[in-house]
Design a protein around this motif. Structure first.
Motif, PDB file in Angstrom:
ATOM      1  N   THR A  45       5.295 -14.284  22.490  1.00  0.00           N
ATOM      2  CA  THR A  45       5.018 -13.338  21.409  1.00  0.00           C
ATOM      3  C   THR A  45       3.534 -13.288  21.083  1.00  0.00           C
ATOM      4  O   THR A  45       2.798 -14.251  21.310  1.00  0.00           O
ATOM      5  CB  THR A  45       5.801 -13.712  20.140  1.00  0.00           C
ATOM      6  N   LYS A  46       3.142 -12.145  20.547  1.00  0.00           N
ATOM      7  CA  LYS A  46       1.749 -11.973  20.137  1.00  0.00           C
ATOM      8  C   LYS A  46       1.697 -11.090  18.900  1.00  0.00           C
ATOM      9  O   LYS A  46       2.213  -9.969  18.902  1.00  0.00           O
ATOM     10  CB  LYS A  46       0.923 -11.342  21.257  1.00  0.00           C
ATOM     11  N   LEU A  47       1.098 -11.590  17.843  1.00  0.00           N
ATOM     12  CA  LEU A  47       0.870 -10.798  16.635  1.00  0.00           C
ATOM     13  C   LEU A  47      -0.382  -9.960  16.838  1.00  0.00           C
ATOM     14  O   LEU A  47      -1.446 -10.488  17.144  1.00  0.00           O
ATOM     15  CB  LEU A  47       0.702 -11.713  15.420  1.00  0.00           C
ATOM     16  N   ILE A  48      -0.247  -8.660  16.680  1.00  0.00           N
ATOM     17  CA  ILE A  48      -1.376  -7.752  16.876  1.00  0.00           C
ATOM     18  C   ILE A  48      -2.109  -7.500  15.568  1.00  0.00           C
ATOM     19  O   ILE A  48      -3.345  -7.530  15.514  1.00  0.00           O
ATOM     20  CB  ILE A  48      -0.892  -6.418  17.479  1.00  0.00           C
ATOM     21  N   GLU A  49      -1.366  -7.271  14.514  1.00  0.00           N
ATOM     22  CA  GLU A  49      -1.991  -6.929  13.228  1.00  0.00           C
ATOM     23  C   GLU A  49      -1.026  -7.220  12.101  1.00  0.00           C
ATOM     24  O   GLU A  49       0.194  -7.061  12.258  1.00  0.00           O
ATOM     25  CB  GLU A  49      -2.383  -5.450  13.227  1.00  0.00           C
ATOM     26  N   ALA A  50      -1.530  -7.631  10.960  1.00  0.00           N
ATOM     27  CA  ALA A  50      -0.719  -7.848   9.762  1.00  0.00           C
ATOM     28  C   ALA A  50      -1.503  -7.378   8.553  1.00  0.00           C
ATOM     29  O   ALA A  50      -2.713  -7.611   8.457  1.00  0.00           O
ATOM     30  CB  ALA A  50      -0.342  -9.322   9.614  1.00  0.00           C
ATOM     31  N   SER A  51      -0.833  -6.709   7.624  1.00  0.00           N
ATOM     32  CA  SER A  51      -1.528  -6.173   6.456  1.00  0.00           C
ATOM     33  C   SER A  51      -0.605  -6.177   5.245  1.00  0.00           C
ATOM     34  O   SER A  51       0.608  -6.384   5.356  1.00  0.00           O
ATOM     35  CB  SER A  51      -2.014  -4.745   6.731  1.00  0.00           C
ATOM     36  N   GLU A  52      -1.197  -5.935   4.098  1.00  0.00           N
ATOM     37  CA  GLU A  52      -0.462  -5.882   2.833  1.00  0.00           C
ATOM     38  C   GLU A  52      -0.715  -4.549   2.154  1.00  0.00           C
ATOM     39  O   GLU A  52      -1.829  -4.017   2.195  1.00  0.00           O
ATOM     40  CB  GLU A  52      -0.917  -7.019   1.910  1.00  0.00           C
ATOM     41  N   HIS A  53       0.313  -3.994   1.533  1.00  0.00           N
ATOM     42  CA  HIS A  53       0.126  -2.800   0.723  1.00  0.00           C
ATOM     43  C   HIS A  53       1.117  -2.838  -0.431  1.00  0.00           C
ATOM     44  O   HIS A  53       2.123  -3.552  -0.391  1.00  0.00           O
ATOM     45  CB  HIS A  53       0.302  -1.525   1.544  1.00  0.00           C
ATOM     46  N   ASP A  54       0.827  -2.082  -1.479  1.00  0.00           N
ATOM     47  CA  ASP A  54       1.680  -2.027  -2.667  1.00  0.00           C
ATOM     48  C   ASP A  54       2.323  -0.655  -2.786  1.00  0.00           C
ATOM     49  O   ASP A  54       1.694   0.370  -2.506  1.00  0.00           O
ATOM     50  CB  ASP A  54       0.874  -2.305  -3.934  1.00  0.00           C
ATOM     51  N   VAL A  55       3.560  -0.636  -3.215  1.00  0.00           N
ATOM     52  CA  VAL A  55       4.265   0.601  -3.544  1.00  0.00           C
ATOM     53  C   VAL A  55       4.897   0.399  -4.910  1.00  0.00           C
ATOM     54  O   VAL A  55       5.747  -0.486  -5.081  1.00  0.00           O
ATOM     55  CB  VAL A  55       5.348   0.946  -2.506  1.00  0.00           C
ATOM     56  N   ASP A  56       4.466   1.184  -5.876  1.00  0.00           N
ATOM     57  CA  ASP A  56       4.983   1.080  -7.246  1.00  0.00           C
ATOM     58  C   ASP A  56       4.877  -0.339  -7.783  1.00  0.00           C
ATOM     59  O   ASP A  56       5.795  -0.861  -8.435  1.00  0.00           O
ATOM     60  CB  ASP A  56       6.438   1.561  -7.312  1.00  0.00           C
ATOM     61  N   GLY A  57       3.761  -0.990  -7.476  1.00  0.00           N
ATOM     62  CA  GLY A  57       3.515  -2.328  -7.991  1.00  0.00           C
ATOM     63  C   GLY A  57       4.224  -3.444  -7.249  1.00  0.00           C
ATOM     64  O   GLY A  57       4.130  -4.602  -7.648  1.00  0.00           O
ATOM     65  N   ARG A  58       4.895  -3.132  -6.142  1.00  0.00           N
ATOM     66  CA  ARG A  58       5.601  -4.139  -5.365  1.00  0.00           C
ATOM     67  C   ARG A  58       4.874  -4.363  -4.037  1.00  0.00           C
ATOM     68  O   ARG A  58       4.511  -3.402  -3.354  1.00  0.00           O
ATOM     69  CB  ARG A  58       7.039  -3.699  -5.098  1.00  0.00           C
ATOM     70  N   ALA A  59       4.657  -5.613  -3.668  1.00  0.00           N
ATOM     71  CA  ALA A  59       3.906  -5.948  -2.459  1.00  0.00           C
ATOM     72  C   ALA A  59       4.802  -5.925  -1.226  1.00  0.00           C
ATOM     73  O   ALA A  59       5.920  -6.445  -1.238  1.00  0.00           O
ATOM     74  CB  ALA A  59       3.254  -7.316  -2.602  1.00  0.00           C
ATOM     75  N   TYR A  60       4.277  -5.320  -0.153  1.00  0.00           N
ATOM     76  CA  TYR A  60       4.928  -5.302   1.148  1.00  0.00           C
ATOM     77  C   TYR A  60       3.966  -5.867   2.178  1.00  0.00           C
ATOM     78  O   TYR A  60       2.761  -5.600   2.129  1.00  0.00           O
ATOM     79  CB  TYR A  60       5.286  -3.879   1.580  1.00  0.00           C
ATOM     80  N   TYR A  61       4.488  -6.632   3.142  1.00  0.00           N
ATOM     81  CA  TYR A  61       3.716  -7.042   4.306  1.00  0.00           C
ATOM     82  C   TYR A  61       4.231  -6.239   5.503  1.00  0.00           C
ATOM     83  O   TYR A  61       5.449  -6.158   5.728  1.00  0.00           O
ATOM     84  CB  TYR A  61       3.903  -8.521   4.620  1.00  0.00           C
ATOM     85  N   THR A  62       3.317  -5.672   6.277  1.00  0.00           N
ATOM     86  CA  THR A  62       3.677  -4.933   7.480  1.00  0.00           C
ATOM     87  C   THR A  62       2.902  -5.508   8.650  1.00  0.00           C
ATOM     88  O   THR A  62       1.701  -5.781   8.528  1.00  0.00           O
ATOM     89  CB  THR A  62       3.370  -3.435   7.316  1.00  0.00           C
TER      90      THR A  62
END
Length: 237
Positions: free
Chosen positions: A164-181
């Motif tokens: 396996t290889k992780l290419i990219e990871a980021s964080e963003h918020d939607v309506d004040g809730r945190a998501y990791y993509t």
């Protein structure tokens, strides 16, 4: 910072850790866990009760005016328009999440997954949703995006035999809730899967949505798969 390796999430997921939507477990092909079912589609405006003559007479008989009927039709049209062209929407009101998937994918039942849709011709093209209970209230309680992504990929989203290889990871918020993509690849002896995942916490659950395709079709599919992963949202239930 709480390590995912020592968390209840990891301990809960590992006994059922699978790859390719539950088809493989510890290197064994599981032939008895997939059942095709009819997927639900967003109702189109043409099915509005106001456009059916019998329904119109029934509405008028109960005192509903033509103006009200027109407004109902407008609302139905607006709802249908919210689904992006070429996609269908899924809303799980019980578990509190919604997302889009490409038109033509079929819903299947896979052991250990809450919901799965896949292309029956290209089985690596799919989307799955998994959820488990957690006492945490924010995904950031488990650590930064890259750390959590690497742990999930190695321990849950790919089999131990895959590279396996992780290419990219980021964080963003939607309506004040945190998501990791995050984006990653998982290489098996006879194929490589290029995938996208998004994770979030809410309603006392740890949500994971994963979609992907065969590496050879990534360039063709990546925009559609990004639409899928970007559309995933959870709501309070």
């Amino acid at each position: 910072m709480v390590s995912l390796l020592n968390s209840s999430i990891n301990l809960t997921l590992l006994p059922n850790a699978s790859t390719q939507l539950g088809l493989y477990r510890h290197g064994q092909f599981r032939r008895n866990v997939i059942f095709y079912v009819r997927s639900e589609q967003v109702p189109s405006a043409s099915n509005s009760p106001c456009q059916d003559s019998l329904a119109r007479r029934q509405l008028l008989a109960t005192g509903v005016t033509i103006a009200s009927c027109f407004l109902l039709s407008r609302r139905t049209t607006s709802f249908a328009a919210e689904t992006k062209k070429g996609f269908l929407s899924v809303t799980d009101k019980k578990d509190g999440y919604t997302f889009l998937y490409p038109f033509g994918w079929q819903e299947v039942v896979v052991e250990g997954q809450d919901k799965v849709f896949k292309d029956v011709i290209e089985p690596l093209e799919s989307v799955s949703v998994n959820l488990i209970p957690t006492s945490k209230t924010d995904i950031r309680d488990f650590g930064p995006p890259q750390q959590i992504a690497e742990t999930l990929i190695k321990k849950v989203l790919a089999s131990p035999t895959q590279k396996t290889k992780l290419i990219e990871a980021s964080e963003h918020d939607v309506d004040g809730r945190a998501y990791y993509t995050f984006e990653f690849v998982a290489q098996a002896p006879n194929y490589t899967r290029h995938a996208l995942s998004t994770i979030c916490i809410g309603n006392g659950k740890f949500y994971t949505l994963t979609t992907g395709s065969n590496e050879r079709r990534w360039e063709k599919m990546k925009d559609r798969l990004k639409t899928v992963v970007d559309s995933f949202q959870i709501f309070s239930v």
